[in-house]
Structures are given as structure tokens and as C-alpha cells.
Scaffold this motif. Structure first.
Motif, PDB file in Angstrom:
ATOM      1  N   SER A 138       0.821  -1.210   0.000  1.00  0.00           N
ATOM      2  CA  SER A 138       0.000   0.000   0.000  1.00  0.00           C
ATOM      3  C   SER A 138       0.853   1.257   0.000  1.00  0.00           C
ATOM      4  CB  SER A 138      -0.930   0.010   1.217  1.00  0.00           C
ATOM      5  OG  SER A 138      -1.824  -1.094   1.173  1.00  0.00           O
ATOM      6  N   SER A 139       2.051   1.168   0.579  1.00  0.00           N
ATOM      7  CA  SER A 139       2.928   2.337   0.647  1.00  0.00           C
ATOM      8  C   SER A 139       3.817   2.468  -0.588  1.00  0.00           C
ATOM      9  CB  SER A 139       3.809   2.259   1.896  1.00  0.00           C
ATOM     10  OG  SER A 139       4.696   1.147   1.828  1.00  0.00           O
ATOM     11  N   GLY A 140       3.701   1.508  -1.525  1.00  0.00           N
ATOM     12  CA  GLY A 140       4.472   1.595  -2.759  1.00  0.00           C
ATOM     13  C   GLY A 140       5.827   0.915  -2.702  1.00  0.00           C
ATOM     14  N   ASN A 141       6.123   0.236  -1.598  1.00  0.00           N
ATOM     15  CA  ASN A 141       7.399  -0.487  -1.482  1.00  0.00           C
ATOM     16  C   ASN A 141       7.178  -1.917  -1.994  1.00  0.00           C
ATOM     17  OD1 ASN A 141       9.875  -1.541  -0.854  1.00  0.00           O
ATOM     18  ND2 ASN A 141       9.648  -1.375   1.379  1.00  0.00           N
ATOM     19  N   TYR A 142       7.153  -2.067  -3.318  1.00  0.00           N
ATOM     20  CA  TYR A 142       6.794  -3.356  -3.907  1.00  0.00           C
ATOM     21  C   TYR A 142       7.883  -4.417  -3.713  1.00  0.00           C
ATOM     22  CZ  TYR A 142       3.406  -0.233  -6.015  1.00  0.00           C
ATOM     23  OH  TYR A 142       2.419   0.707  -6.192  1.00  0.00           O
ATOM     24  N   GLY A 143       9.148  -3.972  -3.663  1.00  0.00           N
ATOM     25  CA  GLY A 143      10.218  -4.926  -3.405  1.00  0.00           C
ATOM     26  C   GLY A 143      10.106  -5.518  -2.017  1.00  0.00           C
ATOM     27  N   GLY A 144       9.871  -4.664  -1.030  1.00  0.00           N
ATOM     28  CA  GLY A 144       9.695  -5.145   0.344  1.00  0.00           C
ATOM     29  C   GLY A 144       8.462  -6.014   0.474  1.00  0.00           C
ATOM     30  N   SER A 145       7.392  -5.616  -0.187  1.00  0.00           N
ATOM     31  CA  SER A 145       6.151  -6.398  -0.157  1.00  0.00           C
ATOM     32  C   SER A 145       6.368  -7.789  -0.728  1.00  0.00           C
ATOM     33  CB  SER A 145       5.063  -5.674  -0.956  1.00  0.00           C
ATOM     34  OG  SER A 145       3.906  -6.469  -1.060  1.00  0.00           O
ATOM     35  N   ALA A 146       7.075  -7.887  -1.861  1.00  0.00           N
ATOM     36  CA  ALA A 146       7.323  -9.187  -2.487  1.00  0.00           C
ATOM     37  C   ALA A 146       8.106 -10.109  -1.560  1.00  0.00           C
ATOM     38  CB  ALA A 146       8.076  -8.988  -3.801  1.00  0.00           C
ATOM     39  N   ASP A 147       9.116  -9.572  -0.894  1.00  0.00           N
ATOM     40  CA  ASP A 147       9.932 -10.389   0.014  1.00  0.00           C
ATOM     41  C   ASP A 147       9.121 -10.890   1.205  1.00  0.00           C
ATOM     42  OD1 ASP A 147      12.117  -9.996  -1.604  1.00  0.00           O
ATOM     43  OD2 ASP A 147      12.923  -8.327  -0.428  1.00  0.00           O
ATOM     44  N   ILE A 148       8.365  -9.987   1.828  1.00  0.00           N
ATOM     45  CA  ILE A 148       7.588 -10.362   3.016  1.00  0.00           C
ATOM     46  C   ILE A 148       6.506 -11.375   2.669  1.00  0.00           C
ATOM     47  CG2 ILE A 148       6.026  -9.507   4.808  1.00  0.00           C
ATOM     48  CD1 ILE A 148       8.958  -8.740   5.212  1.00  0.00           C
ATOM     49  N   LEU A 149       5.794 -11.156   1.554  1.00  0.00           N
ATOM     50  CA  LEU A 149       4.719 -12.070   1.170  1.00  0.00           C
ATOM     51  C   LEU A 149       5.269 -13.428   0.760  1.00  0.00           C
ATOM     52  CD1 LEU A 149       2.381  -9.627  -0.792  1.00  0.00           C
ATOM     53  CD2 LEU A 149       2.025 -10.595   1.490  1.00  0.00           C
ATOM     54  N   LEU A 150       6.481 -13.456   0.218  1.00  0.00           N
ATOM     55  CA  LEU A 150       7.119 -14.739  -0.094  1.00  0.00           C
ATOM     56  C   LEU A 150       7.374 -15.523   1.191  1.00  0.00           C
ATOM     57  CD1 LEU A 150       8.532 -16.761  -1.958  1.00  0.00           C
ATOM     58  CD2 LEU A 150      10.611 -15.381  -1.720  1.00  0.00           C
ATOM     59  N   HIS A 151       7.923 -14.847   2.218  1.00  0.00           N
ATOM     60  CA  HIS A 151       8.160 -15.512   3.503  1.00  0.00           C
ATOM     61  C   HIS A 151       6.849 -16.022   4.091  1.00  0.00           C
ATOM     62  CE1 HIS A 151      12.289 -14.477   3.421  1.00  0.00           C
ATOM     63  NE2 HIS A 151      12.161 -13.191   3.725  1.00  0.00           N
ATOM     64  N   PHE A 152       5.808 -15.193   4.001  1.00  0.00           N
ATOM     65  CA  PHE A 152       4.516 -15.597   4.559  1.00  0.00           C
ATOM     66  C   PHE A 152       3.967 -16.831   3.840  1.00  0.00           C
ATOM     67  CE2 PHE A 152      -0.112 -15.564   4.323  1.00  0.00           C
ATOM     68  CZ  PHE A 152      -0.433 -15.640   5.672  1.00  0.00           C
ATOM     69  N   SER A 153       4.017 -16.836   2.519  1.00  0.00           N
ATOM     70  CA  SER A 153       3.458 -17.963   1.755  1.00  0.00           C
ATOM     71  C   SER A 153       4.192 -19.269   2.048  1.00  0.00           C
ATOM     72  CB  SER A 153       3.507 -17.659   0.248  1.00  0.00           C
ATOM     73  OG  SER A 153       4.844 -17.552  -0.200  1.00  0.00           O
ATOM     74  N   ILE A 154       5.461 -19.174   2.417  1.00  0.00           N
ATOM     75  CA  ILE A 154       6.228 -20.373   2.752  1.00  0.00           C
ATOM     76  C   ILE A 154       5.816 -20.924   4.119  1.00  0.00           C
ATOM     77  CG2 ILE A 154       8.549 -21.224   3.320  1.00  0.00           C
ATOM     78  CD1 ILE A 154       9.638 -19.272   1.228  1.00  0.00           C
ATOM     79  N   LEU A 155       5.486 -20.025   5.048  1.00  0.00           N
ATOM     80  CA  LEU A 155       5.207 -20.435   6.424  1.00  0.00           C
ATOM     81  C   LEU A 155       3.728 -20.645   6.720  1.00  0.00           C
ATOM     82  CD1 LEU A 155       7.633 -17.988   8.284  1.00  0.00           C
ATOM     83  CD2 LEU A 155       8.027 -20.396   7.742  1.00  0.00           C
ATOM     84  N   SER A 156       2.847 -19.950   6.030  1.00  0.00           N
ATOM     85  CA  SER A 156       1.425 -19.961   6.375  1.00  0.00           C
ATOM     86  C   SER A 156       0.782 -21.322   6.150  1.00  0.00           C
ATOM     87  CB  SER A 156       0.687 -18.904   5.552  1.00  0.00           C
ATOM     88  OG  SER A 156      -0.703 -18.997   5.757  1.00  0.00           O
ATOM     89  N   THR A 157      -0.102 -21.686   7.087  1.00  0.00           N
ATOM     90  CA  THR A 157      -0.895 -22.921   6.957  1.00  0.00           C
ATOM     91  C   THR A 157      -2.339 -22.605   6.577  1.00  0.00           C
ATOM     92  OG1 THR A 157      -1.356 -22.869   9.341  1.00  0.00           O
ATOM     93  CG2 THR A 157       0.544 -24.177   8.611  1.00  0.00           C
ATOM     94  N   ASP A 158      -2.633 -21.335   6.320  1.00  0.00           N
ATOM     95  CA  ASP A 158      -3.981 -20.906   5.929  1.00  0.00           C
ATOM     96  C   ASP A 158      -4.051 -20.835   4.402  1.00  0.00           C
ATOM     97  OD1 ASP A 158      -6.253 -19.359   5.190  1.00  0.00           O
ATOM     98  OD2 ASP A 158      -6.318 -18.474   7.201  1.00  0.00           O
ATOM     99  N   PRO A 159      -4.788 -21.756   3.746  1.00  0.00           N
ATOM    100  CA  PRO A 159      -4.825 -21.796   2.268  1.00  0.00           C
ATOM    101  C   PRO A 159      -5.319 -20.495   1.641  1.00  0.00           C
ATOM    102  CG  PRO A 159      -5.784 -23.801   3.197  1.00  0.00           C
ATOM    103  CD  PRO A 159      -5.592 -22.836   4.332  1.00  0.00           C
ATOM    104  N   GLU A 160      -6.346 -19.876   2.230  1.00  0.00           N
ATOM    105  CA  GLU A 160      -6.904 -18.652   1.650  1.00  0.00           C
ATOM    106  C   GLU A 160      -5.911 -17.500   1.703  1.00  0.00           C
ATOM    107  OE1 GLU A 160     -10.716 -17.540   3.110  1.00  0.00           O
ATOM    108  OE2 GLU A 160     -11.635 -19.502   2.754  1.00  0.00           O
TER     109      GLU A 160
END
Length: 351
Positions: free
Chosen positions: A80-102
Motif C-alpha cells: 500500500s505504501s508503494g514499497n513493492y520490493g519489500g512487499s514481495a519479500d515479506i509475502l514470499l516468507h509468509f506464503s512459505i510459512l502460512s498454513t492458511d490456504p486462503e
């Protein structure tokens, strides 16, 4: 410009301050888990089993499921703040760890959006394929939800496929999968324009033309444009005058299409190749002047182009420059060769 002033409304400053506050709080909440997962030793210890990974993080590094969830929120705020590089890195970490399919699916969409906005087409292609696999494997509450996800994927993929060096291969391979052909037919037939353009500008995929023509016929009552009508006129009706007319209309359509504007010359050149090839294969004696007119080319350029076509396509033909004609020699495929041609795609379809 709308309000005729250089000063931003006060509410913009308020929203900016609120976002910065949320970012600061979320950054603090995720500091510990980010430090843990960025540790190379921890990254090497993670496995495919997400439950086992969560147990490892809890037992050895005091990371809780709430911290993992906060990674998702932090990734959203970065986006939302326009930091797309940071967003991509954080969401990648989340998708690896998350157990919530949605939430994992949502994070994959956010990761893809970030890479598109960054113009990272190589990484974006990998994310796109991973997202496609996830959508196909996920059990949605209703078939309509899965259909909607596939519709979104088809549209978002255009950004990647038409910017990646090998995108024209990728769009054909993805869009011609049975699930996605069905999606196009039922929900977004206008996507056919891009599939047709990809097949025509990529002669290595010409073996897909027969299946593409069938799909165009099936949705023609719902959607038509000069690009699809060109193929239908050429391969269904064998109406070369109409095909030539539609090819001229295609130039205007493609020039005004966001994704195809850079491919106009390539499309026209290859479309002429397909038109001339079909024309030559169903006629025994060809007037080069008449064919050149249909191709919308100058007589001198047209003759050279037709000769080049015959050489490249290895047609059994004789060119008579004195008479300005091409004589096609009769030829036919043996029965066994016809069987091979018709079953060539079966292996691909059954994989």
C-alpha cells in the motif's frame, strides 16, 4: 488539477500519517520473526511440511502463528505504501510459512502484483506458474470461485507473457490447457485475441492452430473481433478476400491494444505467411499479382516474399516469373503419414 490547487487535501496527510504509524507498528511486531527466517541456517532447516516448520519455529525460536499472520499484514502495508520490493519479500516468507490456504493464495496474488509493478518478468513468470498450480490444487467452496481465480489469472498473466522474452510460448501453453480453454469459453472469450496473436506470431506453435480454430468457432456467437475473424475467414470459410480485409483491420486493432501494440509488424508479417500458405496449398495455379494484392503488398516486394515463402515452407512448386504465376505440383500424404499428423498432439494432451 481537479481542484485547481497545488496543495493536497488535509485528509491525504492524515491517511499518510496513519499508514506510517501502521507500518512502524507492524515492522516492530515482525522484527523477531523476520530476523529468524532471514537466518540462512533456519532457511535451510525449513521443509515442505508447513506444520513441521511452524513447530520448529515455535520450539526453537519462539515464533508464534500470530507473528506469521502479522507478516501478511506487514506485506500488505508495504504494498500500500508503494514499497513493492519489500512487499514481495515479506509475502514470499509468509506464503512459505502460512498454513492458511486462503491467505496463502492471497499472498501469492500480492507477490505476483508486486513483481509486475517492479517489472521483474523472470521472477513474475515463476510466481505466475506457482499461482496457477495453487489454483488448480486448491479445493474451493464452489466451482464459481475457482473459475473466478482462473479468470483473474488469465488477465494478470498478460502483463507477464507480453513482456517476458519467452512469453509467447507461455501464453499458448497456459491458455490451451483444458481448464483454461473452458474458462475462456465460459467467462472471458475476449482473451482469445491474445491467444490468437501469440499463435500467429510464434510459428513454432502452428500445430495448435487446429484446436484454436475449434475454440474460436465455439465462442464466435459470443465474441468476435478482427483478429479472431481473420482466423475464422482463413481456416473455416477459406474466404481469402475477407481474410485480407480482416488483416487490414487487425493493424488498427493491435495498434490500440495495450499488450499488442508492439507486436503489430510481427503479427502482420506472420499473418501474411499463414494466409499465403493456405492459399497456395488449395490452389494449383496461383497468380502472384492477385495474391500480392490480397497481402496488401507492392508487386515487386510481393513476388520476392512469395518466393521466400515457398522456400521456407518447402512447398513443391514452380515459379514462372515470365507469366507471373506459381504452379503447385500435386502431392498427397500416405495414409500412415496422415495418422502421424493427426495424433501428433496426443502425447502432449495426455501429460
Amino acid at each position: 488539477q481537479l481542484h485547481n490547487t497545488d496543495q493536497l487535501p488535509a485528509e491525504f496527510d492524515e491517511k499518510r500519517a496513519a499508514l506510517i504509524k501502521q507500518l512502524t507498528e507492524s515492522e516492530h511486531k515482525t522484527k523477531h520473526i523476520r530476523e529468524v527466517i532471514e537466518n540462512p541456517e533456519v532457511a535451510d532447516a525449513l521443509r515442505q511440511d508447513k506444520l513441521q516448520n511452524m513447530k520448529l519455529l515455535q520450539d526453537s525460536y519462539q515464533c508464534t502463528p500470530e507473528m506469521v499472520l502479522e507478516l501478511y499484514n506487514f506485506g500488505q502495508l508495504q504494498y500500500s505504501s508503494g514499497n513493492y520490493g519489500g512487499s514481495a519479500d515479506i509475502l514470499l516468507h509468509f506464503s512459505i510459512l502460512s498454513t492458511d490456504p486462503e491467505l496463502t493464495l492471497s499472498a501469492l496474488w500480492g507477490k505476483l502484483a508486486s513483481e509486475i509493478l517492479l517489472g521483474n518478468w523472470e521472477v513474475g513468470l515463476g510466481d505466475l506458474l506457482k499461482l496457477r498450480e495453487t489454483i488448480d490444487k486448491t479445493h474451493f467452496k464452489t466451482p464459481a470461485e475457482q473459475l473466478q481465480q482462473r479468470v483473474w489469472l488469465l488477465h494478470w498473466s498478460l502483463f507477464v507473457f507480453f513482456n517476458h522474452p519467452k512469453g509467447r510460448d507461455g501464453i499458448v501453453e497456459t491458455f490451451m490447457l483444458p481448464h483454461y480453454v473452458s474458462t475462456i469459453q465460459n467467462a472471458c472469450p475476449w482473451i482469445l485475441r491474445y491467444l490468437v496473436a501469440a499463435v500467429i506470431t510464434n510459428r513454432r506453435k502452428r500445430n495448435m492452430m487446429q484446436d484454436l480454430v475449434k475454440t474460436i468457432q465455439q465462442v464466435s456467437y459470443m465474441y468476435q473481433d478482427p483478429v479472431t475473424e481473420f482466423v475464422e475467414a482463413l481456416y473455416v470459410d477459406f474466404d481469402f478476400d475477407r481474410a485480407a480485409t480482416k488483416l487490414e483491420e487487425c493493424e488498427s486493432v493491435l495498434e490500440n491494444d495495450f499488450f499488442l501494440t508492439h507486436a503489430v509488424d510481427d503479427f502482420v508479417e506472420n499473418a501474411r505467411f499463414f494466409l499465403a500458405e493456405v492459399y497456395c496449398r488449395i490452389h494449383k495455379r496461383i497468380d502472384m499479382k492477385a495474391l500480392t494484392t490480397r497481402l496488401n503488398m507492392k508487386p515487386e516486394d510481393g513476388e520476392k516474399w512469395i518466393v521466400k515463402l515457398i522456400r521456407e515452407s518447402r512447398m513443391d512448386a514452380k515459379v514462372d516469373f515470365k507469366e507471373g504465376t506459381v504452379i503447385m505440383n500435386s502431392s498427397y500424404n500416405p495414409v500412415y503419414q496422415q495418422v502421424i499428423e493427426r495424433t501428433r498432439n496426443l502425447v502432449f494432451r495426455t501429460q
